[in-house]
Write an enzyme that holds these catalytic residues in place. Sequence first.
Site, PDB file in Angstrom:
ATOM      1  N   SER A 171       0.782  -2.087  13.633  1.00 33.98           N
ATOM      2  CA  SER A 171       1.829  -1.859  12.636  1.00 33.98           C
ATOM      3  C   SER A 171       2.485  -0.494  12.757  1.00 33.98           C
ATOM      4  O   SER A 171       3.571  -0.285  12.223  1.00 33.98           O
ATOM      5  CB  SER A 171       1.255  -2.018  11.222  1.00 33.98           C
ATOM      6  N   ASP A 210       3.006   4.292   2.635  1.00 30.06           N
ATOM      7  CA  ASP A 210       2.162   3.347   1.905  1.00 30.06           C
ATOM      8  C   ASP A 210       0.696   3.685   2.164  1.00 30.06           C
ATOM      9  O   ASP A 210       0.379   4.789   2.584  1.00 30.06           O
ATOM     10  CB  ASP A 210       2.506   1.893   2.282  1.00 30.06           C
ATOM     11  N   HIS A 216       0.518   3.986   6.357  1.00 34.01           N
ATOM     12  CA  HIS A 216       1.575   4.314   7.314  1.00 34.01           C
ATOM     13  C   HIS A 216       2.405   5.534   6.907  1.00 34.01           C
ATOM     14  O   HIS A 216       2.574   5.795   5.722  1.00 34.01           O
ATOM     15  CB  HIS A 216       2.505   3.109   7.478  1.00 34.01           C
TER      16      HIS A 216
END
Length: 376
Positions: free
Chosen positions: A51, A339, A342
């Site tokens: 991610s 978040d 990240h």
Amino acid sequence: MGGGEMGFVRAGLASLPHLLCFSLSTAALLFHAVAGARVRVIPAIYVFGDSTADVGNNNYLSGTAAKANFPHNGVDFPAKRPTGRFSNGYNGVDFLAINMGFRRSPPPFLSIASKINHHIMRGITGVNFASGGSGILDSTGNSMSMTKQIQYFATIRSNITTHLSIVLADYVLSKSLFIISTGGNDMFGYFSQNNVQNTTKMQQFIDTLISTYKHHLVSLYDMGARKFGIIDVPPIGCCPFPRSLNPTGGCIDVLNGLALSFNKAAKTLMHELSSTLKEMKYSIGSSYQIVSNIISNPNALGFKETVSACCGGGKFNGESACTPNAACCSERSRYLFWDMLHPTHAASKLAGAAIYGGSLQFASPLNFKQLVEEDD
């Protein structure tokens, strides 16, 4: 190999300079057409990982909760649209691509898998295969594992060879950059399954990761990759989610220890591979050093919040994900974390600049700029 086939090979090699001259001239025109005023230093970028590098592949995957194609994600992306990036705007790969003269990261593979894209088929622009939740090990994450990502690249390479010939395709791929950003999810998985930490068992886990990582790298090399841009694992124990699990609110040292052990082993691996695999070159961008520096010197680098996430819920905004109903800060450019896991657009921009053109502290044995501009 028969005489006729050998003659064909010799003829092909003899005409290579002419072919390459034609190819580079054509590529230069295409670069200007695609990138406008930007000056590209390489034909294409191919991205693999999790991610930290995903730009929308998971939008097309069913059966995974690792998605970011909804607000507040993308609030600072052009047109304020969520794209599947786990960020309020761009991620680190976007900024690396921008520094190399591209508009941003190449498109997610699953968005173009069923389409004909002539630039991609000619080895121009590249493709992003990264998938949120994936890892180095096939047992980590979702169906778009690192193994699957490399299999997808094989289909792209096949199409490129069809359009350019094998010799020309290999040349173009050798000039392209292969970016890999992965490993953190494997460590989260290990940590969640091993409450009692055992030094021997942890070393065995790192050895398995490195062995599997080596297999992935050699597979890409065998398909034409020569320039590798490796992003190491950041201090994942300091992300808002792990902090929320710690009664003291501090970083989880075991996770950071795993990251450091892996990064050290990966550095040794890359040195060994580059010493044995002909023409292989690499740079390791240290997200570990960059994030650690921001945490240690936030004000000097333009940040004010390095513990809590900008978007999320619960302790440190790290207990639940960034969703449309989650709390979202207003000073997004002053936060390290977007978040629970990240970085923000601002942190990624800083990381992209440091890895692309920074000192040996942030990218070694040379930075990405030196890697992509280096003559063979």
